[in-house]
Structures are given as C-alpha cells and as structure tokens.
Design a protein around this motif. Structure first.
Motif, PDB file in Angstrom:
ATOM      1  N   ASN B  65       0.799  -1.222   0.000  1.00  0.00           N
ATOM      2  CA  ASN B  65       0.000   0.000   0.000  1.00  0.00           C
ATOM      3  C   ASN B  65       0.834   1.275   0.000  1.00  0.00           C
ATOM      4  O   ASN B  65       0.413   2.306   0.478  1.00  0.00           O
ATOM      5  N   THR B  66       2.026   1.158  -0.565  1.00  0.00           N
ATOM      6  CA  THR B  66       2.900   2.330  -0.599  1.00  0.00           C
ATOM      7  C   THR B  66       2.327   3.404  -1.517  1.00  0.00           C
ATOM      8  O   THR B  66       2.000   3.132  -2.664  1.00  0.00           O
ATOM      9  N   THR B  67       2.170   4.602  -1.007  1.00  0.00           N
ATOM     10  CA  THR B  67       1.824   5.729  -1.861  1.00  0.00           C
ATOM     11  C   THR B  67       2.263   6.993  -1.149  1.00  0.00           C
ATOM     12  O   THR B  67       2.560   6.963   0.042  1.00  0.00           O
ATOM     13  N   GLU B  68       2.350   8.077  -1.889  1.00  0.00           N
ATOM     14  CA  GLU B  68       2.804   9.338  -1.307  1.00  0.00           C
ATOM     15  C   GLU B  68       2.078  10.458  -2.016  1.00  0.00           C
ATOM     16  O   GLU B  68       1.610  10.279  -3.138  1.00  0.00           O
ATOM     17  N   PHE B 216      -4.889   5.850 -14.156  1.00  0.00           N
ATOM     18  CA  PHE B 216      -3.665   5.777 -13.361  1.00  0.00           C
ATOM     19  C   PHE B 216      -3.594   4.382 -12.750  1.00  0.00           C
ATOM     20  O   PHE B 216      -4.543   3.934 -12.095  1.00  0.00           O
ATOM     21  N   CYS B 217      -2.482   3.681 -12.943  1.00  0.00           N
ATOM     22  CA  CYS B 217      -2.308   2.383 -12.286  1.00  0.00           C
ATOM     23  C   CYS B 217      -0.821   2.203 -12.057  1.00  0.00           C
ATOM     24  O   CYS B 217      -0.135   1.470 -12.760  1.00  0.00           O
ATOM     25  N   ARG B 218      -0.322   2.913 -11.060  1.00  0.00           N
ATOM     26  CA  ARG B 218       1.127   3.002 -10.884  1.00  0.00           C
ATOM     27  C   ARG B 218       1.599   2.029  -9.811  1.00  0.00           C
ATOM     28  O   ARG B 218       1.117   2.051  -8.687  1.00  0.00           O
ATOM     29  N   ASN B 219       2.536   1.168 -10.187  1.00  0.00           N
ATOM     30  CA  ASN B 219       3.125   0.207  -9.253  1.00  0.00           C
ATOM     31  C   ASN B 219       2.085  -0.696  -8.606  1.00  0.00           C
ATOM     32  O   ASN B 219       2.138  -0.973  -7.412  1.00  0.00           O
ATOM     33  N   VAL B 220       1.119  -1.116  -9.389  1.00  0.00           N
ATOM     34  CA  VAL B 220       0.102  -2.065  -8.931  1.00  0.00           C
ATOM     35  C   VAL B 220       0.324  -3.409  -9.633  1.00  0.00           C
ATOM     36  O   VAL B 220       0.428  -4.453  -8.999  1.00  0.00           O
ATOM     37  N   LEU B 221       0.467  -3.346 -10.956  1.00  0.00           N
ATOM     38  CA  LEU B 221       0.559  -4.587 -11.730  1.00  0.00           C
ATOM     39  C   LEU B 221       1.900  -5.295 -11.539  1.00  0.00           C
ATOM     40  O   LEU B 221       2.033  -6.457 -11.927  1.00  0.00           O
ATOM     41  N   ILE B 222       2.894  -4.615 -10.938  1.00  0.00           N
ATOM     42  CA  ILE B 222       4.190  -5.278 -10.715  1.00  0.00           C
ATOM     43  C   ILE B 222       4.051  -6.483  -9.776  1.00  0.00           C
ATOM     44  O   ILE B 222       4.923  -7.329  -9.752  1.00  0.00           O
ATOM     45  N   ASN B 250       7.136   4.202 -12.748  1.00  0.00           N
ATOM     46  CA  ASN B 250       8.341   4.599 -13.487  1.00  0.00           C
ATOM     47  C   ASN B 250       9.113   3.423 -14.077  1.00  0.00           C
ATOM     48  O   ASN B 250       9.820   3.587 -15.053  1.00  0.00           O
ATOM     49  N   HIS B 251       9.025   2.258 -13.462  1.00  0.00           N
ATOM     50  CA  HIS B 251       9.777   1.115 -13.979  1.00  0.00           C
ATOM     51  C   HIS B 251       8.879  -0.040 -14.411  1.00  0.00           C
ATOM     52  O   HIS B 251       9.209  -1.203 -14.249  1.00  0.00           O
ATOM     53  N   GLU B 252       7.714   0.318 -14.936  1.00  0.00           N
ATOM     54  CA  GLU B 252       6.837  -0.677 -15.544  1.00  0.00           C
ATOM     55  C   GLU B 252       6.817  -0.409 -17.043  1.00  0.00           C
ATOM     56  O   GLU B 252       6.829   0.746 -17.469  1.00  0.00           O
ATOM     57  N   SER B 253       6.769  -1.463 -17.838  1.00  0.00           N
ATOM     58  CA  SER B 253       6.674  -1.244 -19.281  1.00  0.00           C
ATOM     59  C   SER B 253       5.853  -2.349 -19.909  1.00  0.00           C
ATOM     60  O   SER B 253       5.698  -3.423 -19.349  1.00  0.00           O
ATOM     61  N   LEU B 254       5.317  -2.066 -21.078  1.00  0.00           N
ATOM     62  CA  LEU B 254       4.527  -3.076 -21.778  1.00  0.00           C
ATOM     63  C   LEU B 254       5.461  -3.956 -22.587  1.00  0.00           C
ATOM     64  O   LEU B 254       6.452  -3.492 -23.128  1.00  0.00           O
ATOM     65  N   THR B 255       5.120  -5.230 -22.654  1.00  0.00           N
ATOM     66  CA  THR B 255       5.945  -6.125 -23.457  1.00  0.00           C
ATOM     67  C   THR B 255       5.065  -6.819 -24.485  1.00  0.00           C
ATOM     68  O   THR B 255       3.842  -6.832 -24.372  1.00  0.00           O
ATOM     69  N   GLY B 256       5.714  -7.381 -25.472  1.00  0.00           N
ATOM     70  CA  GLY B 256       5.047  -8.242 -26.451  1.00  0.00           C
ATOM     71  C   GLY B 256       3.885  -7.581 -27.166  1.00  0.00           C
ATOM     72  O   GLY B 256       3.972  -6.439 -27.615  1.00  0.00           O
ATOM     73  N   PHE B 257       2.806  -8.311 -27.218  1.00  0.00           N
ATOM     74  CA  PHE B 257       1.608  -7.936 -27.971  1.00  0.00           C
ATOM     75  C   PHE B 257       1.097  -6.541 -27.611  1.00  0.00           C
ATOM     76  O   PHE B 257       0.701  -5.765 -28.473  1.00  0.00           O
ATOM     77  N   TYR B 258       1.108  -6.221 -26.311  1.00  0.00           N
ATOM     78  CA  TYR B 258       0.486  -4.978 -25.870  1.00  0.00           C
ATOM     79  C   TYR B 258       1.278  -3.746 -26.274  1.00  0.00           C
ATOM     80  O   TYR B 258       0.758  -2.630 -26.264  1.00  0.00           O
TER      81      TYR B 258
END
Lengths: 190, 280
Positions: B65-68, B216-222, B250-258
């Motif tokens: 639940n990290t957020t700022e 907005f979906c930041r640092n959730v899908l990791i 900041n350090h999430e990226s889409l890969t492959g098909f998406y």
C-alpha cells in the motif's frame, strides 16, 4: 566449450561504494560472461544521475531494469531508485515498492536473498563498503546455498560496518581489495 | 502446506484470488503475515474460512500500500505536458485510479487539475482491493511528517519545471494542516468529488460502466505475474476511449503484444487507433 562455473554476480554497497563500483566496472573486461546485479543505497530524492555516472566508466551496458525484464549475461543491472529489486525463478527481475527493509529501498538483503534462491551455488555475492548492516542476511543466504561470498577488505573501506556485519554472520570465502575483486572476476571470464 | 495450496483455500472461501500474483513476492509476504500473527497452519486455515475481519486485515497486509503525495515529483510536469492538451477543451472527462491505495495520488492529481482549471469537468473514480484502503481514501487524512519532504520536493520541482505555467501551489487551499496531531486533512470539496469503490482488478470485472480518458495504475501490476498483467492491460485497453492514456509506474513497461496496442508517449501509454472491420 567450458561451462562457466557461475551464473551471476550480485553486489551490494552503501556509503562509499559508488566510486568502488564505478572503478570495478571500468576494470571488468568487455566480454565478461555473467550478469552483474547491483543494489546500492541511494538518497531517495536524488533520482537521476547515479546510473548515468556509473555508465560513464563502464565497458558493459548498465541498465536500471523494468519489472519483468529478462536478465542477460554481460549486462549490468542497477536496482532502480525507490524500488526493491528481486530475481525471479524464470530469470527475470521483479520490482516492488513494499516498505523499506533495514531503512532502505532498494534493500540489499532482498536482492541478495532472492538471487541466492535462484542461482544457489552458481552465485557470487559481494558486499562492499557501507555504514549499516543491510546485506549481511542476504550474504548468509548465499553462503547457505553454497554460493561464493566475497567482502571488500574492511581496511580498504570508507565505512567498514557493512562488510564487518557480513563477517559476523558468516566466514566469507574471500576478503579482497577493490582491485583484487576485479582481478578475480576477470579471471572467471577466461 | 505450500503457499499455493493456501492461496487456493483463500480463493475458494473468500472473494480474494492471489493465485496469479508473482510467486516470489506473494510467498514472502504471506510468510511474514503468518509469522507476525504467530499462527499455526490449522489456525490460519480456520480463521481464513470463518473470520471475515481477519481476511480483510490479511489482504491489507499482503498487498502493498505504498503511496505518497506527489509520488515521483519529477514525473508530474511530464504527465501534464502530454495530458493537458488532450483534456482541456473537453466538456467532461473521466479519470480512474486503479489500485488507489490510501488515495494520496488521487488527491495530488485533483490538486493539479484544479490549478489548471480542469477540476470541474473532471469525473474522478478510484478503486482498491482492500476495504481498509478504501476507507482511508474516503477519509483523506494522512500523516504530516511522512509527507512533509514530498511536498517540499514537489514545490522545488515545479519551481524549476512548471506544470503548464503553474510554478507554485498554495496547499492551504486543499489541506487542513493539523500539525499537533501530525495530520494533513484533505478538504471536503476534493473528497466529495471522488467516487471510491472496493474492487479487485484480478476479477476482471469492470467496476464502472463509463469509459475513461486516463487510467492511473502506478506500481500495482508489478505484483502480478505476466499472464495476469496481460489480462489487465486488455481490460484497460477496452475501458479507455480512443487516444485515452494509461499511466504506469516509473519502472513498468509493456511487453510483447500490448506494445502494439498502446504507443509510448513520454511517461504515458496511449491507446493506438484500432481498426474496425466492417461487415457488409
């Protein structure tokens, strides 16, 4: 072809370690055959600059990985600011923003321990200069999995707390100066 | 009992499914919860099946639940360099904060929208898996000491790189500072404007019927494995208007098909034009 005995090198460092890592990467040979996974403590709000400065001198490509990025031989990976960096069983990194461990995010223990479980006795763990005990538990996990453990010789450290905390938990396989560390790693490539 | 077995018990007896989370991290956090609670395996299984309050607390503990307030301050001017032209001039637009945690990013974004004169047109939606987080988001009350540095960092950033000309924000317009009790309380006019719901992305059911201009979906899908990540990207793609944007960590990226379904636009992933086949 001779199979390399090791699959990865993982390095942790804190206060004073920037110049050590920078020099080490300038000395590693261009065809170094293993991934080099580095976790350094950094000031949370100094976001940029570290990776760029490390890149300046490195002969190998230096990357701050994204989540799920594949780990490749011959590349240097630096834990991104404000994320914990874990090695996963499928040979990728995963990142996490869960709370700081040993007051740090990234935490060296998290990176070292996850790498110990994945690479087991094919891992080289190195702890450099630093002013706290993050990394000690991770090095113990590497030792437990029969990986190779190296600490920077406390006499050559700007802050010797970190390597000494490792030495209190385990007997490291090697105690080396920064130059000896790069010589040792380069020999692996032969 | 291995952790996969436990996750199956959890899935069968509660609304929560963690079976497609990244193995290493869910295992580690689950072990910590078990250790912190001093439970035996039998007690854990029993409580999981009978004690709803326990399950809610467990979900709160094993999710992150990290957020700022103004998290990653240097990135906000970049968001709005891309978002502002797309949003200004619209009569209304919809923003979804998926995995909003305690809501600090939701309110940070509303503050910027208000400064840019866009808040009135905005409809703001926020969801989180954890009931505790949904409550915190609704209450909008945060620790002052924890956020003090973030706020001053953000002030420094926008002084240097203004957001569409905004180089200073008077936080008193948005917060009641209660320093004695170490609180920052979000003012009512902001809180009233957010529609907050408990919602688990894993269930892949959409929480709202409307489509979105920004997600907005930041640092959730990791925390999800690659397979589940793809499903969520598909859902976001479906829920975005054409040219709508998704904002990841900041350090999430889409890969492959998406990669082909979104185009990277600075820190934004913008839905690309989709071909529609016409049947005649």
């Amino acid at each position: 072809m001779v199979r390399p005995k090791y699959k990865a090198v993982v390095i942790g460092g804190s206060a004073g370690s920037f110049s050590v890592v920078s020099k080490l990467l300038s000395q590693l040979r261009e065809d170094f055959p293993l991934p080099v996974i580095i976790c350094l403590h950094r000031l949370k709000h100094v976001r940029s600059g570290l990776v760029e400065s490390i890149r300046l001198k490195s002969k190998l490509e230096v990357i701050e990985p994204n989540d799920k990025e594949q780990i490749m031989a011959g590349k240097v990976y630096l834990a991104p600011s404000n994320y914990h960096m874990f090695v996963e069983y499928d040979g990728t990194f995963s990142l996490s923003t869960e709370k700081p461990l040993n007051h740090s995010r990234p935490s060296i223990d998290h990176t070292l321990t996850s790498a110990a479980y994945v690479y087991r006795n094919k891992l080289i763990g190195i702890v450099l200069t630093g002013a706290n005990k993050d990394g000690a538990k991770g090095m113990k996990d590497i030792a437990d999995k029969k990986g190779l453990t190296i600490i920077q010789d406390p006499k050559t450290c700007e802050m010797d707390t970190m390597p000494k905390s490792v030495a209190r938990l385990i007997k490291p396989d090697k105690v080396l100066s920064p130059d000896e560390i790069s010589t040792f790693l380069n020999q692996l490539a032969i | 009992m291995d952790f996969k077995h436990y996750l199956q018990v959890l899935k069968d007896n509660t609304p929560y499914d963690f079976s497609n989370y990244s193995d290493n991290s869910i295992k580690r956090r689950l072990q910590k919860v078990i250790l912190d609670n001093g439970l035996t395996i039998d007690e854990l299984l029993d409580k999981t099946q009978t004690d709803k309050g326990f399950v809610e607390r467990l979900v709160e503990d094993i999710t992150v639940n990290t957020t700022e307030l103004f998290r990653d301050p240097e990135i906000w001017p970049q968001f709005y360099e891309k978002l502002y032209p797309a949003l200004k001039g619209k009569k209304t637009f919809n923003i979804w904060h998926a995995g909003c945690s305690s809501g600090m990013e939701v309110y940070s974004n509303m503050i910027i929208l208000n400064e840019l004169g866009l808040l009135e047109q905005a409809r703001i939606f926020a969801t989180d898996i954890s009931l505790g987080m949904v409550r915190q988001c609704t209450n909008g009350s945060y620790r002052y000491e924890f956020n003090k540095k973030q706020l001053s960092d953000f002030e420094d950033i926008i002084k240097k790189s203004p957001i569409q000309g905004i180089s200073k924000i008077d936080f008193n317009k948005y917060f009641d500072f209660d320093l004695e009790n170490d609180r920052i309380n979000i003012k009512d006019f902001l809180k009233k404007k957010v529609e907050i719901r408990q919602h688990d992305l894993v269930q892949e059911k959409v929480p709202f019927y409307n489509k979105f201009d920004v997600i907005f979906c930041r640092n959730v899908l990791i925390y999800f494995n690659a397979n589940l990540q793809s499903k969520i990207y598909q859902m976001f793609h479906n829920q975005l208007y054409p040219k709508g944007s998704m904002i990841l960590g900041n350090h999430e990226s889409l890969t492959g098909f998406y990669k082909t379904k979104f185009s990277k636009n600075g820190p934004l992933y913008t839905k690309t034009n989709v071909f529609h086949f016409k049947y005649q």
